[in-house]
Design an enzyme around this catalytic site. Structure first.
Site, PDB file in Angstrom:
ATOM      1  CG  ASP A 166     -54.068 -13.663   3.443  1.00  0.00           C
ATOM      2  OD1 ASP A 166     -53.489 -13.884   2.371  1.00  0.00           O
ATOM      3  OD2 ASP A 166     -54.127 -12.539   3.964  1.00  0.00           O
TER       4      ASP A 166
ATOM      5  CG  HIS B  43     -51.168 -11.581   0.885  1.00  0.00           C
ATOM      6  ND1 HIS B  43     -52.248 -11.539   1.732  1.00  0.00           N
ATOM      7  CD2 HIS B  43     -50.929 -10.304   0.532  1.00  0.00           C
ATOM      8  CE1 HIS B  43     -52.639 -10.287   1.888  1.00  0.00           C
ATOM      9  NE2 HIS B  43     -51.858  -9.513   1.171  1.00  0.00           N
TER      10      HIS B  43
ATOM     11  CB  SER C 148     -52.068  -6.575   2.579  1.00  0.00           C
ATOM     12  OG  SER C 148     -53.093  -7.000   1.748  1.00  0.00           O
TER      13      SER C 148
END
Length: 750
Positions: A148, A188, A477
C-alpha cells in the site's frame, strides 16, 4: 512517467491509469496476453516489463545486457518470470524477437484500492476459541503483508504489531506513509492496517497479527506496476502468510503482470486478498488485480449504519446519500432549500446559494474545488450528482467545512427537474445493513468469464487508524482488509490449511445477501458476506468456491462442459454429502454425483457436468448457486455460464494526455475483446461539426491499444469534443470526452 491520471476513490482507494505504466490505490487493471506498446521514436526511452519462460530467462538476460541502450532495472525471481528495463524502441523490438521471451508489457502505474464492522462479521465471537497452543484467536503469530502507501508505524494502535517491511519507492527499510514535506501526504495504508490489526483504542479483526508493510505507492498514493510486483516478491521472500492489496484500476481483464504475480504468490502458499474496485453498480466493473483467479477478490457491503435519505417537496421517492470522504457528516434535521449550481465553478453559484444546499454536477473541475467554491459563496452543504449513469464514491483532497454527499446521475436529474416546482428538501435516516454498496464493483471477468468478487465484507463508513488519529472511510479498500484479517484468524486456527482451503472456508460459509427483489446475484456478491466464526469452525471445505462453465454459442446444438471440485472433510468423523438438483430448465441438463461418503481428514475430487443446448437458452449471463448438503447443512457454490458474446463494454480505461517528450500526446484504451474498428473522432465543441479522426484502426487485437502523436500529426490546437468508439461483434460503444491540445492536457469523461 505519464502526465495524466484517472482518479477515482474507493474510500481512498484511488485508482490511476497512466503511461508508461503506473498503479493506483484499489480498483484494478487487467490486461492482454500480448499488449501493444506505445508508438515511440527510435531514440526515445520507454519502461517495460519482460516476461520469459523459466528455462530461457538467464540466456535472455545475457543477451539483453549486451544491448547498448538498455538499462536493466529489476530482476524478478519468484512472483514473476522476467525483469524490468528501460530501452529504445529498436532495442525492445529486438528483445521481443528473442527465443524465450513470452510478453512485453508497459510498466503501468497505480494509485491508492471497524469498530462496528469487526464484531458484525464474527471476529469478536471467535475470540473465545483457542488455537493448538491454547491461545485465543487474535491472529497471533500470523504475518500479514500490506502492499500500500506504507503505514504510520508510530501510531499507538499499530506500533506493537509493526514488524518491519520495505519501501519500494525510496528503496530503503522505512515504509512510513508519505509526509507533507515529501509530497502529497498519504494515509491509506495506515487505515487498511488498522482494520486488519489495530490493537489499542480500536481493535482490528486480527489485533495480534504481525504487520509487514510494503510501501509500493508514494506521494499521492502513486506507484508503478514494477513496484507492486517487487513488493509481492518481497512478501514471498519474507514468507508472509497473507498479503492485502487495496489497489488496482478500472480495467476488467485477467492477464496483467500484477495479476500473474498475485496468482504466483498464492501458488507459493500465501493467501492473497485484493479489493474488487469502486466502479459499481454496473456489471463488468471489477478491475485487476481483483480479477486474479487465485486471489480473494472482495466487494463492499454495509455494516449496521444509519444512512441519510433525501425527499423533495411532495415527491416522496427517497434518494440515498453517499457521504464523501473528507466532509462533515450529513446531519440536517430540518427542511433545507436546494439551489442548482451547475458544475461548481465559482460563477455558477448565485447569491441564492448562501445559507442553502448546493446541487452540483460532477466533472470538469475537482470535487475539492467545487466544494471550496460552494463554501466561499456561503453554501451549508453540497450534493454532487454523477455525470454518467449510477452513483460513485468520492473523496476530497482537503477536509470540507460543510457536509458533502454524492448521488447518481438519475437522482440528480430528478432533483434538478423538481426545482421547477419546489426548492425544499427533507432528510430522514434509516438503519441499513447487509446490503451491497452501490460503488462496489461487479463482475464477471471478461475473457475468462470468472465470477468476481469472491466474497463481500463491510466497506461503508469504516472508522480506522490514520496518521495522528482516526477517520471513517469507505470503499472496497476497506472491505478487503476485513477479509485479510479474517484469513489471519483462520490461519492461526488451522496452520496446515493452504490458500485454497482458507478461501473455501470464507466462501463456503458466507451469508448470501438479499434485497427486496431477492438474492443479489453471484456476480454482485460472489459467495456472500464473510462470517468468520463459521469459517473457522468449517468441517467441510469445497473448492474452488465458485466455478465457470465458460461461453457457449447458438450454433452449437448441444455441448457438455465439466468442472472438477474437491470436497474436503476436515472433521474427525466420516461425512455423507449429496447434491441438490437445480430447478429444471429447458436446454439445461445437470449431471451430478450421487450421494457419497468421505472418511475423516480425507478429500475426494468429483465432477460436475452441465449439458447445454445453447440454441434454446436466452443469450447473456446465467449465474446462480449449486447446493451441496453436508449431512443436511447447505454449502452454496456460485456458478456461471455465458450464451454468446456478452454485452460488456467494448472500451475501458481511455486516457489522453501529454506524451513522454515535448510536443507529443499519448492516448491509451483497453479493448477487452478487441475491435473490428477503433477510432477517436474530433468535433467542434460549439457547432459539433466533425473535424477529423485523431486516429482510426481496423482489426485491433484485444488488450491495451496505445499511440503517441506529435503536434504536427494532430495538426490542431485548442479544446475539442472527442468521440472514442470501438465496434466489435455487433456492438459499438462510444465514450464522449473533452480533449485539450495545448500546453496542458485535460481529459474529461462525460
Amino acid at each position: 512517467m505519464s502526465r495524466f491520471v484517472n482518479v477515482f476513490s474507493l474510500s481512498i482507494m484511488l485508482v490511476f491509469l497512466t503511461v508508461p505504466g503506473t498503479y493506483a490505490l484499489s480498483d484494478l487493471f487487467t490486461f492482454p496476453l500480448h499488449p501493444p506498446l506505445p508508438e515511440i521514436e527510435e531514440n526515445q526511452i520507454q519502461s517495460v516489463i519482460v516476461s520469459t519462460d523459466k528455462l530461457s530467462k538467464e540466456e535472455v538476460l545475457r543477451k539483453v545486457k549486451n544491448l547498448s541502450s538498455v538499462s536493466l532495472k529489476t530482476e524478478f525471481e519468484t512472483a514473476f518470470n522476467g525483469f524490468s528495463l528501460t530501452g529504445t524502441k529498436e532495442d525492445i523490438e529486438q528483445i521481443r524477437q528473442m527465443p524465450g521471451v513470452e510478453n512485453i508489457y508497459p510498466n503501468q502505474q497505480y494509485k491508492a484500492t471497524i469498530e462496528r464492522s469487526v464484531p458484525y462479521i464474527g471476529a469478536e465471537e471467535i475470540r473465545s476459541y483457542l488455537d493448538v497452543h491454547d491461545h485465543r484467536l487474535t491472529g497471533e503469530g500470523i504475518k500479514v503483508g500490506i502492499i500500500d502507501t506504507g503505514i504510520d508505524y508510530s501510531h499507538p494502535d499499530l506500533r506493537r504489531n509493526f514488524k518491519g517491511g520495505y519501501d519500494l519507492v525510496d528503496q530503503d527499510r522505512d515504509p512510513m506513509e508519505t509526509k507533507s514535506k515529501q509530497g502529497l501526504p498519504t494515509m491509506h495504508g495506515t487505515h487498511v492496517a488498522g482494520i486488519i490489526a489495530a490493537n489499542g483504542k480500536i481493535q482490528g479483526v486480527a489485533p495480534k497479527s504481525e504487520i509487514i508493510a510494503y510501501r509500493a505507492l508514494g506521494p499521492g498514493g502513486m506507484g508503478t506496476s514494477e513496484q507492486v510486483i517487487a513488493a509481492i516478491e518481497k512478501a514471498i521472500v519474507d514468507k508472509v502468510d497473507i498479503i492485502n492489496l487495496s489497489l488496482g484500476n478500472d480495467v476488467n481483464g485477467p492477464d496483467w503482470p500484477t495479476s500473474i504475480a498475485l496468482n504466483k504468490a498464492v501458488e507459493k502458499g500465501i493467501v492473497a486478498v485484493t479489493s474488487s474496485g469502486n466502479s459499481g453498480p454496473k456489471m463488468w466493473t471489477v478491475g485487476s488485480p481483483g480479477t486474479a483467479q487465485k486471489a480473494i477478490s472482495v466487494g463492499a457491503s454495509t455494516p449496521p449504519i444509519m444512512v441519510p435519505f433525501l425527499t423533495m417537496g411532495s415527491n416522496k421517492s427517497e434518494i440515498e446519500l453517499t457521504p464523501m470522504q473528507g466532509a462533515k457528516p450529513w446531519d440536517f434535521s430540518r427542511e433545507e432549500k436546494l439551489v442548482d449550481a451547475g458544475k461548481g465553478f465559482l460563477k455558477d453559484f448565485t447569491e441564492n446559494v448562501k445559507g442553502n444546499v448546493a446541487l452540483v454536477e460532477r466533472g470538469t473541475i475537482p470535487f475539492t474545488e467545487k466544494v471550496a467554491n460552494a463554501v466561499e459563496k456561503g453554501a451549508i452543504g453540497v450534493i454532487i450528482y454523477n455525470n454518467v449513469k449510477g452513483n460513485f464514491a468520492g473523496a476530497l483532497e482537503i477536509d470540507a467545512l460543510v457536509p458533502v454527499v454524492s448521488i447518481s446521475k438519475e437522482d440528480g436529474d430528478d432533483l434538478k427537474s423538481s426545482l421547477l416546482k419546489t426548492n425544499y428538501i427533507q432528510t430522514s435516516f434509516k438503519k441499513i445493513e447487509d446490503s451491497m454498496a452501490d460503488f462496489s464493483s461487479r463482475g464477471p471477468v471478461t475473457y475468462t468469464w470468472d465470477i468476481k468478487p469472491d466474497v463481500v465484507a463491510p466497506g461503508v463508513n469504516i472508522k480506522s487508524t490514520i496518521p495522528n488519529g482516526y477517520e471513517s472511510l469507505q470503499g472496497t479498500s476497506m472491505a478487503a482488509p476485513h477479509v485479510a484479517g479474517a484469513a489471519a484468524l483462520i490461519k492461526q486456527s488451522h496452520l496446515d490449511w493452504n490458500p485454497d482451503q482458507i478461501k473455501a472456508a470464507l466462501m463456503n460459509t458466507a451469508k448470501r445477501l438479499s434485497n427486496e427483489k431477492g438474492y443479489y446475484s453471484p456476480i454482485e456478491q460472489g459467495a456472500g458476506r464473510i462470517q468468520i466464526d463459521k469459517a473457522v469452525r468449517a468441517e467441510t471445505l469445497v473448492y474452488p468456491g465458485s466455478f465457470s462453465f465458460g461461453m457457449f454459442h447458438n450454433e452449437e446444438t448441444r455441448k457438455e462442459k465439466k468442472v472438477t471440485i474437491t470436497i474436503d472433510n476436515q472433521s474427525n468423523e466420516e461425512k455423507t454429502y449429496s447434491f441438490e438438483l437445480p430447478k429444471s430448465e429447458n436446454g439445461l441438463q445437470w449431471k451430478l454425483p450421487s450421494s457419497l461418503s468421505i472418511p475423516p481428514k480425507q478429500q475426494k475430487k468429483v465432477t460436475v457436468s452441465l449439458d447445454i443446448t445453447p440454441s434454446i437458452i436466452k443469450e447473456g449471463i446465467h449465474s446462480n448457486w449449486l447446493t451441496i448438503y453436508e449431512e443436511g447443512n447447505p454449502i452454496h457454490l456460485p456458478y456461471i455460464f455465458v450464451i454468446e458474446e456478452p454485452d460488456y463494454p467494448r472500451i475501458m480505461g481511455f486516457q489522453f494526455g501529454q506524451g513522454d517528450s515535448p510536443e507529443t500526446y499519448l492516448y491509451e484504451a483497453y479493448l477487452p475483446g478487441g475491435a473490428e474498428e477503433f477510432g477517436i473522432a474530433l468535433y467542434d465543441p460549439d457547432t459539433f461539426r466533425f473535424i477529423k479522426y485523431l486516429d482510426f484502426a481496423k482489426d485491433v487485437s484485444r488488450g491495451i491499444v496505445k499511440k503517441q502523436l506529435t503536434k504536427e500529426e494532430i495538426g490542431l490546437k485548442g479544446v475539442y469534443k472527442g468521440l472514442v468508439f470501438a465496434k466489435n461483434k455487433g456492438r459499438e460503444d462510444t465514450i464522449e470526452v473533452t480533449i485539450s491540445i495545448n500546453e496542458s492536457t485535460i481529459l474529461e469523461k462525460k
